[in-house]
Design an enzyme around this catalytic site. Structure first.
Site, PDB file in Angstrom:
ATOM      1  N   HIS A  36      -4.073   1.971   5.796  1.00 48.51           N
ATOM      2  CA  HIS A  36      -5.486   1.168   5.848  1.00 48.51           C
ATOM      3  C   HIS A  36      -5.386  -0.271   6.119  1.00 48.51           C
ATOM      4  O   HIS A  36      -5.966  -1.070   6.060  1.00 48.51           O
ATOM      5  CB  HIS A  36      -5.689   1.323   3.943  1.00 48.51           C
ATOM      6  CG  HIS A  36      -5.159  -0.032   3.429  1.00 48.51           C
ATOM      7  ND1 HIS A  36      -4.244   1.167   2.353  1.00 48.51           N
ATOM      8  CD2 HIS A  36      -5.074  -1.387   3.246  1.00 48.51           C
ATOM      9  CE1 HIS A  36      -3.518   0.201   1.817  1.00 48.51           C
ATOM     10  NE2 HIS A  36      -4.773  -1.193   1.811  1.00 48.51           N
ATOM     11  N   ASP A  66      -1.247   7.336   3.510  1.00 50.51           N
ATOM     12  CA  ASP A  66      -1.381   5.677   4.290  1.00 50.51           C
ATOM     13  C   ASP A  66      -0.284   4.987   4.456  1.00 50.51           C
ATOM     14  O   ASP A  66      -0.103   4.281   3.924  1.00 50.51           O
ATOM     15  CB  ASP A  66      -2.061   5.157   3.045  1.00 50.51           C
ATOM     16  CG  ASP A  66      -2.565   3.852   3.211  1.00 50.51           C
ATOM     17  OD1 ASP A  66      -3.347   4.033   4.424  1.00 50.51           O
ATOM     18  OD2 ASP A  66      -3.056   3.171   2.310  1.00 50.51           O
ATOM     19  N   SER A 148       0.259  -4.675   0.424  1.00 47.97           N
ATOM     20  CA  SER A 148      -0.187  -3.694   0.506  1.00 47.97           C
ATOM     21  C   SER A 148       0.927  -2.869   1.794  1.00 47.97           C
ATOM     22  O   SER A 148       1.159  -3.737   2.656  1.00 47.97           O
ATOM     23  CB  SER A 148      -1.759  -2.871   1.074  1.00 47.97           C
ATOM     24  OG  SER A 148      -2.359  -2.472  -0.156  1.00 47.97           O
TER      25      SER A 148
END
Length: 194
Positions: A36, A66, A148
């Protein structure tokens, strides 16, 4: 990697910039991050040690989870030590590293492993649809937007997970993908996986 900056377009065609973190997995510039973080980007840049920025290219995106693998043309990097998530126990130390908010590079936070095999629902940034992530490590180490793709480490400094999400409705609920989920991408990079 201290930071990954992406440039692309929003679903409405407006220029959009994103930020995230990454994990150097080989000395010649392969970097693991979240899918992402890079999804929909037209250009990628990686910042190392807050002193130099390098263009990056997308190598592979995981279809199952992911995760994504990107590459910069640099050699002599120090790769992360890949740990064994199968030995993780609830209550052990967990250390998160990343660039929260894309501003505070090389931020280190510490907590514990709060739970294993967790499932959460997040909003897909590209489509806006809910996506279910399963098999995650839960931690109370502070994780914020910009973290992230960065590593979750055990007490020895080995990577046990890839920070991927945080519960926005509560504090102390961060989630990481176990590093063994990245085995295929690590093999593609020629890295030694868990």
């Amino acid at each position: 990697a201290d930071g990954i900056t992406t440039e692309g377009f929003s679903p409405f065609g407006q220029p959009a910039t994103g930020v995230g973190s990454g994990i150097i997995v080989t000395e010649d510039g392969y970097i693991l991050t979240n899918r992402h973080v890079i999804e929909g980007s037209q250009a990628l840049e990686v910042e190392l040690d807050t002193t130099a920025t390098y263009p990056a290219r997308l190598v592979e995106v995981s279809e199952e989870t992911d995760l994504a693998l990107i590459k910069i043309d640099v050699s002599g990097l120090v790769p992360a030590t890949i740990g064994d998530p199968s030995s993780i126990q609830v209550g052990e130390t967990a250390i998160a590293i990343g660039s929260p908010l894309g501003t505070y590079t090389e931020t280190v936070t510490r907590g514990i492993v709060s739970g294993l095999a967790r499932t959460i629902t997040v909003q897909d940034e590209a489509s806006g649809r809910p996506v279910q992530l399963e098999g995650l490590i839960q931690t109370d180490a502070a994780i914020n937007p910009g973290n992230s793709g960065g590593p979750l480490l055990d007490a020895t400094g080995a990577v046990i997970g890839v920070n991927t999400a945080v519960a926005s409705t509560a504090q102390g609920l961060g989630f990481a993908i176990p590093i063994d989920e990245a085995a295929g991408l690590l093999a593609l990079a020629g890295a030694t996986g868990a």
